[in-house]
Write an enzyme that holds these catalytic residues in place. Sequence first.
Site, mmCIF file in Angstrom:
data_model
loop_
_atom_site.group_PDB
_atom_site.id
_atom_site.type_symbol
_atom_site.label_atom_id
_atom_site.label_comp_id
_atom_site.label_asym_id
_atom_site.label_seq_id
_atom_site.Cartn_x
_atom_site.Cartn_y
_atom_site.Cartn_z
ATOM 1 N N HIS A 296 -11.416 -74.925 -15.323
ATOM 2 C CA HIS A 296 -12.871 -74.771 -15.236
ATOM 3 C C HIS A 296 -13.233 -73.306 -15.063
ATOM 4 O O HIS A 296 -12.359 -72.454 -14.862
ATOM 5 C CB HIS A 296 -13.402 -75.570 -14.043
ATOM 6 C CG HIS A 296 -12.939 -75.000 -12.729
ATOM 7 N ND1 HIS A 296 -11.673 -75.215 -12.236
ATOM 8 C CD2 HIS A 296 -13.564 -74.200 -11.826
ATOM 9 C CE1 HIS A 296 -11.528 -74.578 -11.082
ATOM 10 N NE2 HIS A 296 -12.663 -73.943 -10.807
ATOM 11 N N ARG B 166 -13.652 -67.957 0.256
ATOM 12 C CA ARG B 166 -14.115 -67.604 -1.078
ATOM 13 C C ARG B 166 -15.561 -67.122 -1.028
ATOM 14 O O ARG B 166 -16.387 -67.676 -0.300
ATOM 15 C CB ARG B 166 -14.017 -68.856 -1.965
ATOM 16 C CG ARG B 166 -14.801 -68.751 -3.243
ATOM 17 C CD ARG B 166 -14.679 -70.023 -4.064
ATOM 18 N NE ARG B 166 -15.761 -70.071 -5.026
ATOM 19 C CZ ARG B 166 -16.082 -71.139 -5.752
ATOM 20 N NH1 ARG B 166 -15.393 -72.265 -5.618
ATOM 21 N NH2 ARG B 166 -17.083 -71.094 -6.595
ATOM 22 N N HIS C 86 -9.836 -71.253 -14.874
ATOM 23 C CA HIS C 86 -8.770 -71.252 -13.872
ATOM 24 C C HIS C 86 -8.578 -72.646 -13.317
ATOM 25 O O HIS C 86 -9.413 -73.547 -13.541
ATOM 26 C CB HIS C 86 -9.067 -70.229 -12.773
ATOM 27 C CG HIS C 86 -10.340 -70.509 -12.036
ATOM 28 N ND1 HIS C 86 -11.581 -70.158 -12.523
ATOM 29 C CD2 HIS C 86 -10.570 -71.134 -10.860
ATOM 30 C CE1 HIS C 86 -12.511 -70.527 -11.671
ATOM 31 N NE2 HIS C 86 -11.923 -71.145 -10.652
ATOM 32 N N ASP D 281 -16.191 -71.158 -12.680
ATOM 33 C CA ASP D 281 -16.989 -71.539 -11.516
ATOM 34 C C ASP D 281 -18.483 -71.669 -11.809
ATOM 35 O O ASP D 281 -19.090 -70.811 -12.443
ATOM 36 C CB ASP D 281 -16.771 -70.545 -10.366
ATOM 37 C CG ASP D 281 -15.368 -70.698 -9.787
ATOM 38 O OD1 ASP D 281 -14.799 -71.804 -9.886
ATOM 39 O OD2 ASP D 281 -14.851 -69.718 -9.234
#
Length: 308
Positions: free
Chosen positions: A106, A270, A254, A108
């Site tokens: 995918h 994150r 990723h 983000d």
Amino acid sequence: MAQIQIKPVGYSLGAQITGVDISKPLTEQQILDIKDAWTRHQVLVFPDQDLNPESLLAFSRNFGELDNFSSQPFNRHPDYDEIFMLSNKPINGKVPPGSTGGQNWHTDLSYTIRPAKATLVYCIEKPSVGGDTMFANMYDAYETLSPVLQQFLDGLEAVHDVNLITAKRPPEIVAEFARLNPPVIHPAIRTHPESERKALYVNPRTRRFVGMTEAESATLIKYLSEHAVSPRFVYRHRWSVRDLVMWDNRCLTHLAVGDFDRSEIRHMLRTSTMGDYYGRYEDEATGAEAIKTKGNKDLAKALSLLHD
Ligand code: OGA
Ligand code: MN
């Protein structure tokens, strides 16, 4: 101030950056050098950095306005809206719902009208083995297609659907996630604003192409998703504690490999920077409702975009 050192770690993408302490304020030149390396290598690994939530936020802000994760508020850090817990470490006795995310290829926030630009992840604890992250170069994916297929895709748009995320989450969170993020439409190929190169923007979270049926779309999405992650386009990152990894969601996909013993802790923080408004809602009315309840900071701008 010494120059940063840049060492490629993958042939297609990925570089390691040393010679800079990112817990401290950076000079303008250092920021420019990092941005330049990022444009060229797509994934940057800064090993052995000593970050806390505050210094992670400060470093991340060099690359743009931070997302407050209104599209997935249940993954937030308890004290910082702009930090997403990528962790299976229990908080108040509960494992955060983000701990099984990212396990299909995918990019983000492609299920929003403003997908992420940078994502930055800082590793605090890692399992003894496994739990790697893989990255695939979507410029290479596009450039290695036949000219006929490139041309076909150049004019296509695709529907991205949050329901195609494979994470294991409680049903009430799955439902809320879908309510906050109704299907959005993005171009199948996007041109990167800095490199000006074309990148494939189709992956396993793509439901169908606009104007085509799901059945017609399915075979092409499957082919593109497989082609795009050919081993020669992939860098696999094996984490070390104190790594900060920063990637560009506009030109790569990723995946969290997810292969680790869940009795061990994988604990990472994150952040994501906001990308450009890029897509539009498949159904404008549902989209407008979702934006209201998301409490999106720049609601007015987002809403006006729906009516362009
Ligand atoms: C993410 C993600 C991969 C991982 O944070 O967006 O996909 O390996 N993470 O945890
Ligand atoms: Mn991700």
